[in-house]
Design a protein around this motif. Structure first.
Motif, mmCIF file in Angstrom:
data_model
loop_
_atom_site.group_PDB
_atom_site.id
_atom_site.type_symbol
_atom_site.label_atom_id
_atom_site.label_comp_id
_atom_site.label_asym_id
_atom_site.label_seq_id
_atom_site.Cartn_x
_atom_site.Cartn_y
_atom_site.Cartn_z
ATOM 1 N N GLY A 137 0.773 -1.276 -0.156
ATOM 2 C CA GLY A 137 -0.115 -0.068 0.084
ATOM 3 C C GLY A 137 0.728 1.124 0.121
ATOM 4 O O GLY A 137 1.853 1.143 -0.707
ATOM 5 N N PHE A 138 0.342 2.296 0.623
ATOM 6 C CA PHE A 138 1.163 3.520 0.750
ATOM 7 C C PHE A 138 1.083 3.858 2.424
ATOM 8 O O PHE A 138 -0.171 4.074 2.659
ATOM 9 N N PHE A 139 1.942 3.922 3.181
ATOM 10 C CA PHE A 139 2.003 4.340 4.459
ATOM 11 C C PHE A 139 3.042 5.664 4.726
ATOM 12 O O PHE A 139 4.012 5.292 4.453
ATOM 13 N N TRP A 140 2.584 6.608 5.085
ATOM 14 C CA TRP A 140 3.538 7.707 5.410
ATOM 15 C C TRP A 140 4.168 7.800 6.549
ATOM 16 O O TRP A 140 3.835 7.762 7.676
ATOM 17 N N ALA A 141 5.529 7.430 6.228
ATOM 18 C CA ALA A 141 6.422 7.652 7.553
ATOM 19 C C ALA A 141 7.068 8.985 7.746
ATOM 20 O O ALA A 141 7.737 9.421 7.009
ATOM 21 N N ASP A 142 6.888 9.528 8.875
ATOM 22 C CA ASP A 142 7.043 10.945 9.274
ATOM 23 C C ASP A 142 8.006 10.788 10.488
ATOM 24 O O ASP A 142 8.896 10.133 10.547
ATOM 25 N N ILE A 223 5.700 -1.920 12.836
ATOM 26 C CA ILE A 223 6.872 -1.688 12.305
ATOM 27 C C ILE A 223 6.891 0.083 12.551
ATOM 28 O O ILE A 223 6.046 0.641 11.765
ATOM 29 N N GLN A 224 7.679 0.379 13.176
ATOM 30 C CA GLN A 224 7.921 1.804 13.608
ATOM 31 C C GLN A 224 8.774 2.695 12.963
ATOM 32 O O GLN A 224 9.966 2.066 12.423
ATOM 33 N N PHE A 225 8.746 3.933 12.272
ATOM 34 C CA PHE A 225 9.559 4.563 11.404
ATOM 35 C C PHE A 225 9.731 5.874 12.170
ATOM 36 O O PHE A 225 9.056 6.383 12.589
ATOM 37 N N ASN A 226 10.935 6.329 11.879
ATOM 38 C CA ASN A 226 11.107 7.743 11.861
ATOM 39 C C ASN A 226 12.073 8.362 10.854
ATOM 40 O O ASN A 226 13.097 7.727 10.512
ATOM 41 N N LYS A 227 11.751 9.489 10.322
ATOM 42 C CA LYS A 227 12.301 9.968 9.207
ATOM 43 C C LYS A 227 13.733 10.469 9.456
ATOM 44 O O LYS A 227 14.628 10.779 8.614
ATOM 45 N N ASP A 228 14.130 10.732 10.760
ATOM 46 C CA ASP A 228 15.335 11.307 11.369
ATOM 47 C C ASP A 228 15.817 12.525 10.524
ATOM 48 O O ASP A 228 14.708 13.437 10.690
ATOM 49 N N ALA A 229 16.916 12.779 10.150
ATOM 50 C CA ALA A 229 17.105 14.126 9.635
ATOM 51 C C ALA A 229 16.663 14.335 8.164
ATOM 52 O O ALA A 229 16.544 15.568 7.648
ATOM 53 N N GLY A 230 16.418 13.220 7.298
ATOM 54 C CA GLY A 230 15.638 13.349 6.052
ATOM 55 C C GLY A 230 14.200 13.653 5.887
ATOM 56 O O GLY A 230 13.499 13.749 6.904
ATOM 57 N N ALA A 231 13.674 13.691 4.806
ATOM 58 C CA ALA A 231 12.366 14.049 4.651
ATOM 59 C C ALA A 231 11.843 12.820 4.740
ATOM 60 O O ALA A 231 11.992 11.774 4.745
ATOM 61 N N ALA A 232 10.515 13.077 5.152
ATOM 62 C CA ALA A 232 9.370 12.087 5.237
ATOM 63 C C ALA A 232 9.025 11.214 3.977
ATOM 64 O O ALA A 232 9.282 11.878 2.867
ATOM 65 N N PHE A 233 8.533 9.953 4.203
ATOM 66 C CA PHE A 233 8.421 9.291 2.820
ATOM 67 C C PHE A 233 7.363 8.277 2.889
ATOM 68 O O PHE A 233 6.723 7.928 4.208
ATOM 69 N N ASN A 234 6.856 7.443 1.752
ATOM 70 C CA ASN A 234 5.930 6.453 1.730
ATOM 71 C C ASN A 234 6.858 5.169 1.806
ATOM 72 O O ASN A 234 7.809 4.872 1.277
ATOM 73 N N VAL A 235 6.222 4.419 2.830
ATOM 74 C CA VAL A 235 6.663 2.972 2.796
ATOM 75 C C VAL A 235 5.465 2.334 1.857
ATOM 76 O O VAL A 235 4.179 2.466 1.969
ATOM 77 N N THR A 236 6.043 1.409 1.080
ATOM 78 C CA THR A 236 5.122 0.565 0.145
ATOM 79 C C THR A 236 4.942 -0.877 0.254
ATOM 80 O O THR A 236 3.921 -1.284 -0.298
#
Length: 281
Positions: A137-142, A223-236
């Motif tokens: 799918g598309f999951f917004w990782a911020d 499943i936990q995400f953090n964008k850290d110093a970069g831009a947010a992104f989609n997990v697919t």
């Protein structure tokens, strides 16, 4: 709010024009007391892995769940826990191969605490990644975003035949945080980025026997995400990669050719057809 890239927008626009099937239209209030919206198995006779079920909703104040109408009303493989919706809009549920099999056998129930449904569509989505799809799918990782997956997405998998777990994204980098958990307790941590390697568009966790045991026994995956110093992104995609045993890749033997048939990955070698687990069929 979920965000998608320009490429995903174009793909979505194409899907609406290319192959859209109305599964249901009308007016239905969904709640635990009023019941869910049920769609018969026959409606999914032509469904394929990678397609998506799109629910048009209004007046939502809670979450949405997708269940197969089997004896236990299991959650649809590849559906998310904590899939919150509010107000009016659409929700996209992309279909894994296991989800398609379940829908063709049992049909679908769309349920939740409180929302109104006006339409449910089956649309073209995207090509599945090779392997056993647990979620797509598309999951917004911020900042500390958590993708929560029901056990129904992987409980049917024989983990002794699995080499690794891959998490695909559109980040274009691997300098971000991933934690794989089964709960929020300290002992609920299963793995983190220190155990993973980067590939082309994915990060990969190679499984040990202890990881196979932990992942297969977990009541759900967080499943936990953090964008850290970069831009947010989609997990697919979250994919399990099988150990290849029946098919050799040595140069002395004929090359294997992978293809998609009816949404399933098929491997052809020496005129014999295999599935992704290396079994003949």
């Amino acid at each position: 709010m979920k965000k998608i890239t320009l490429l995903a927008v174009i793909a979505t626009m194409f899907a609406f024009g290319a192959n859209a099937t109305d599964l249901w239209t009308g007016t239905k209030h969904v709640s635990w007391s009023d019941g869910g919206l049920q769609i018969a198995a026959a409606s999914f006779s032509s469904a394929q892995a990678g397609q998506k079920v799109v629910v048009h909703f209004a007046d939502a104040t809670d979450g949405i769940e997708f269940k197969v109408m089997n004896a236990n009303f299991d959650h649809l493989a590849g559906s998310r826990e904590a899939a919150w919706i509010s107000g009016s809009g659409t929700f996209e549920q992309f279909l894994t191969a296991n989800a398609v099999d379940s829908l063709k056998a049992h049909g679908l129930e769309i349920i939740g605490a409180n929302f109104n449904v006006s339409k449910v569509e089956l649309l073209d989505g995207k090509d599945p990644q090779a392997g056993i799809s647990v979620w797509t799918g598309f999951f917004w990782a911020d900042e500390w975003s958590t993708l929560e997956l029901y056990v129904d997405g992987y409980k049917y998998v024989n983990f002794s035949e699995i080499e690794s777990l891959r998490i695909y994204s559109e980040a274009g980098r691997s300098d971000f945080t991933i934690n794989i958990k089964e709960n929020w307790d300290a002992e609920g941590q299963i793995a983190d980025m220190s155990s993973m390697t980067a590939g082309a568009g994915y990060v990969e966790l190679t499984l040990t026997d202890s990881l196979r045991t932990r992942l297969s026994a977990a009541g759900h995956w967080m499943i936990q995400f953090n964008k850290d110093a970069g831009a947010a992104f989609n997990v697919t995609d979250v994919v399990l990669v099988p150990i290849v045993t029946a098919l050799s890749n040595t140069k002395a033997e004929a090359k294997a050719v992978k293809m998609i048939e009816n949404g399933q990955i098929v491997i052809m070698k020496d005129g014999v057809r295999y599935n992704v687990l290396g079994a003949k069929f």
